[in-house]
Design a protein around this motif. Structure first.
Motif, short mmCIF file in Angstrom:
data_model
loop_
_atom_site.label_atom_id
_atom_site.label_comp_id
_atom_site.label_asym_id
_atom_site.label_seq_id
_atom_site.Cartn_x
_atom_site.Cartn_y
_atom_site.Cartn_z
N ARG A 32 0.37 -1.00 -0.04
CA ARG A 32 0.05 0.12 -0.03
C ARG A 32 0.38 0.98 -0.14
N HIS A 33 0.28 1.70 -0.05
CA HIS A 33 1.07 3.17 -0.54
C HIS A 33 1.00 3.80 1.33
N LEU A 34 0.59 3.62 1.75
CA LEU A 34 0.31 3.81 3.47
C LEU A 34 -0.02 2.41 4.45
N PRO A 35 0.62 1.86 4.52
CA PRO A 35 0.39 0.50 5.37
C PRO A 35 0.16 1.02 6.70
N ARG A 36 -1.09 0.21 6.73
CA ARG A 36 -1.84 0.28 7.80
C ARG A 36 -0.90 -0.46 9.29
N LEU A 37 -1.01 0.33 10.08
CA LEU A 37 -0.09 -0.56 11.11
C LEU A 37 -1.31 -0.37 12.18
N LYS A 38 -1.48 -1.95 12.20
CA LYS A 38 -2.33 -2.96 12.52
C LYS A 38 -2.04 -2.31 14.60
N THR A 39 -1.45 -3.12 15.09
CA THR A 39 -0.95 -2.45 16.28
C THR A 39 0.05 -1.45 17.04
N VAL A 93 10.63 3.16 -2.96
CA VAL A 93 10.54 3.27 -1.61
C VAL A 93 9.54 4.51 -1.49
N SER A 94 9.64 4.27 -0.24
CA SER A 94 8.10 5.13 0.20
C SER A 94 8.51 5.10 1.44
N ALA A 95 6.81 6.26 2.17
CA ALA A 95 7.17 6.29 3.50
C ALA A 95 5.76 4.68 4.25
N LEU A 96 7.41 4.89 5.60
CA LEU A 96 6.63 3.56 6.65
C LEU A 96 5.52 4.23 7.02
N LEU A 97 5.15 5.33 7.95
CA LEU A 97 4.19 6.20 8.48
C LEU A 97 3.84 7.46 7.67
N PRO A 98 2.58 7.69 7.67
CA PRO A 98 2.54 8.95 7.37
C PRO A 98 3.32 9.93 8.36
N GLU A 139 18.64 19.65 4.99
CA GLU A 139 17.81 20.47 4.49
C GLU A 139 16.69 20.99 6.10
N ALA A 140 16.19 20.59 5.41
CA ALA A 140 14.48 20.54 6.80
C ALA A 140 14.62 20.49 7.96
N GLN A 141 15.38 19.48 8.57
CA GLN A 141 16.64 19.27 9.76
C GLN A 141 15.82 18.71 10.30
N ASN A 142 14.79 17.62 9.62
CA ASN A 142 13.83 16.55 10.47
C ASN A 142 13.63 14.75 9.20
N LYS A 143 13.21 14.54 9.81
CA LYS A 143 13.63 12.39 9.55
C LYS A 143 11.84 11.87 9.38
N ARG A 144 12.10 11.30 8.59
CA ARG A 144 10.82 10.17 8.87
C ARG A 144 11.34 8.93 8.11
N ILE A 145 10.21 8.06 8.74
CA ILE A 145 10.20 6.64 8.44
C ILE A 145 9.95 5.35 7.10
N LEU A 146 11.03 5.21 6.38
CA LEU A 146 10.73 4.41 4.87
C LEU A 146 10.93 3.22 4.97
N ARG A 147 10.93 2.27 4.00
CA ARG A 147 10.52 1.31 3.94
C ARG A 147 10.64 0.83 2.37
N PHE A 148 11.66 0.09 2.07
CA PHE A 148 11.90 -0.03 1.00
C PHE A 148 11.76 -1.29 0.54
N GLN A 149 11.10 -2.37 -0.57
CA GLN A 149 10.37 -3.06 -1.03
C GLN A 149 11.22 -4.06 -2.53
N MET A 150 11.74 -5.38 -1.98
CA MET A 150 11.59 -5.97 -3.54
C MET A 150 11.10 -5.79 -5.08
N ARG A 151 11.02 -4.97 -5.37
CA ARG A 151 9.75 -5.13 -6.49
C ARG A 151 9.39 -5.75 -6.98
N LYS A 152 8.80 -6.96 -7.67
CA LYS A 152 8.59 -7.97 -9.11
C LYS A 152 8.68 -7.13 -10.24
#
Length: 496
Positions: free
Chosen positions: A90-97, A452-457, A427-440
């Motif tokens: 998904r573009h933004l995975p759902r965090l289950k718990t 590569v896309s965001a793990l958390l919005p 440059e913006a001095q901020n962080k975000r959590i990303l994920r990588f998928q070995m796309r087929k």
């Protein structure tokens, strides 16, 4: 034909051939049509074939041959993996718990965290901590099933280097090896961490363990004077401990890396022959013991290479053949795999190498340039000799671009190529959590469009900010991510 052909009257070998073209969900739909097809769709042999051809990480039991697993065990494992895969795309995975560990840190944060493959056990490391005026480190092993709790604590007197854990499916304990330096001596302490219910602890406080054995590193045979070596990696498999040692002075000749092997049961040990490290580039070599194999992974010129050797069943057996040799020679490599690095880059940084699985091992590499060109990241996956259950994943390399003003921190990559890291924007001095998928190739275009896309919005209603993340642990099979914050809190996030 005089009579119509009915699917249920076909021979079973033809039905198996037909199901080879069906997805898992199609097989489940087929099971719902009639009793005969339900019985066929519930056969052990069919689900073992499904497991062998599926190409996503599976949470299969350790040390259990695929031929011994039944359909009622395999089907829920496959379905859980498919649900995680669908959520991961998904573009933004759902965090289950999301859960907070009940950790009394007194404001001190976890510097490092490690998840045992399978995501059920977590090791946290605090360093350094002053105990009685002397430097030391504090480690805790956590059970993350149901309500998390600490099952054991370890206090190390000295400067902590690194640690590794091994879980054997049939045993009732975890083997923990901790490398540290004290009084100018590099040593490894080995602990046995028993599985205990929280109700067994006095006042629900986890016991502090004492080592079952302590291994002190002897001088390398080629070193003629005092060395400034330090331990930089540990690997443990079936009682075989592999210790990677860095010698900054380079006294061993062509390589800064030394490898020490120990059989924990017999206490027999020996240095690896340096000639088996010569093709690789110094300290970037990652060394592993796994499933009876000895693995060397690292860069060589403009390639990244995996070389696989057979590990002696017992080091003492190998030593008995040539007791006068100062080095252990593993003999010729069983196999060697090579994947390219970016030839036009000026610098490659292997920022993460996964622990090996039964079938594959992966590395996350960032390629940099001297000018302002965007950086290029790559995830390279290598196959391993089939020594356990699971899909046989082919070797592959996938590239992705990174802006020149960002860096990947706390990166973790799994054996099949899933990865998670904290991206720091300078440059913006901020962080975000990303994920990588070995796309087929051949994806249908739905879901995430980039590797590569965001793990958390960015605007998620979370009890923390990505800027406060200090340590990270990731298990690709279960999709579990553990984040340690600067205030000492540790959060466990599940995506399935």
């Amino acid at each position: 034909m005089s009579e119509p052909v009915v699917l249920i009257y076909l021979p079973e070998d033809l039905l198996l051939e037909i199901t080879a073209y069906l997805s898992v969900f199609d097989v489940l739909s087929l099971k719902q049509t009639c009793r005969a097809l339900y019985a066929f769709g519930s056969t052990d042999y069919l689900w073992r074939r499904i497991v062998q051809r599926i190409d996503i990480p599976l949470d299969l039991p350790l040390d259990t041959p695929l031929s011994l697993l039944a359909q009622y065990e395999l089907q829920p494992i496959v379905l859980k993996a498919l649900r995680l895969e669908a959520n991961w795309r998904r573009h933004l995975p759902r965090l289950k718990t999301i859960r907070l560990l009940p950790w009394d840190t007194q404001g001190q944060y976890a510097d490092e965290m490690y998840l045992v493959p399978g995501g059920r056990w977590l090791l946290t490391v605090q360093r350094p901590r002053q105990r009685g005026g002397r430097p030391g480190s504090h480690l805790e092993v956590w059970s993350l099933e149901n309500e998390p709790y600490a099952i054991a604590c370890v206090d190390v007197a000295g400067f902590y280097r690194t640690a590794t854990m091994e879980l054997k499916e049939g045993s009732q304990s975890i083997t923990l090896a901790v490398a540290y330096e004290t009084d100018d001596t590099e040593a490894v302490a080995v602990y046995s961490v028993p599985f205990r219910d929280r109700s067994e602890f006095l006042f629900y406080t986890a016991p502090t363990l004492t080592p079952t054995t302590t291994i002190r590193l002897p001088p390398h045979p080629t070193v003629k004077w005092q060395s400034a070596k330090f331990i930089h990696q540990l690997s443990l498999s079936d009682g075989q401990l592999v210790v990677s040692v860095v010698d900054p002075m380079g006294q061993t000749g062509s390589s800064l890396l030394q490898v020490f092997l120990v059989d924990i049961k017999s206490r027999v040990s020996q240095w690896l022959d340096p000639k088996q490290l010569r093709r690789f580039s110094d300290v970037w070599v990652k060394v592993y013991a796994y499933n009876g194999y000895f693995l060397l992974l690292g860069p060589a010129r403009q390639s990244i290479i995996l070389r696989v050797y057979a590990m002696p069943a017992r080091l003492c057996t190998k030593l008995a053949t040539d007791p006068a040799s100062p080095f252990l020679d593993l003999g010729p490599a069983i196999c060697e795999y090579e994947q390219p690095l970016r030839h036009d880059s000026q610098f490659q940084d292997i920022i993460s190498v996964s622990a090996p699985s039964a079938t594959s091992i992966s590395a996350l590499v960032i390629c940099s340039f001297h000018d302002t060109s965007p950086r290029v990241g790559q995830v390279t996956r290598f196959p391993l000799p089939a020594a356990g259950p699971g899909p046989h994943l082919p070797g592959a390399t996938r590239y992705f671009s990174m802006p020149s003003h960002v860096s990947a921190q706390l990166a973790q990559v799994g054996p099949s190529g899933r990865a998670v890291w904290v991206e720091h924007d300078w440059e913006a001095q901020n962080k975000r959590i990303l994920r990588f998928q070995m796309r087929k190739d051949g994806w249908d275009g739905r879901g995430v469009s980039e590797a590569v896309s965001a793990l958390l919005p960015p605007d998620a209603a979370l009890p923390f900010l990505p800027d406060t993340v200090h340590s990270l642990a990731f298990d690709e099979v279960t999709g579990r991510v553990c984040l340690g914050l600067f205030n000492g809190e540790i959060y466990v996030m599940d995506f399935v």
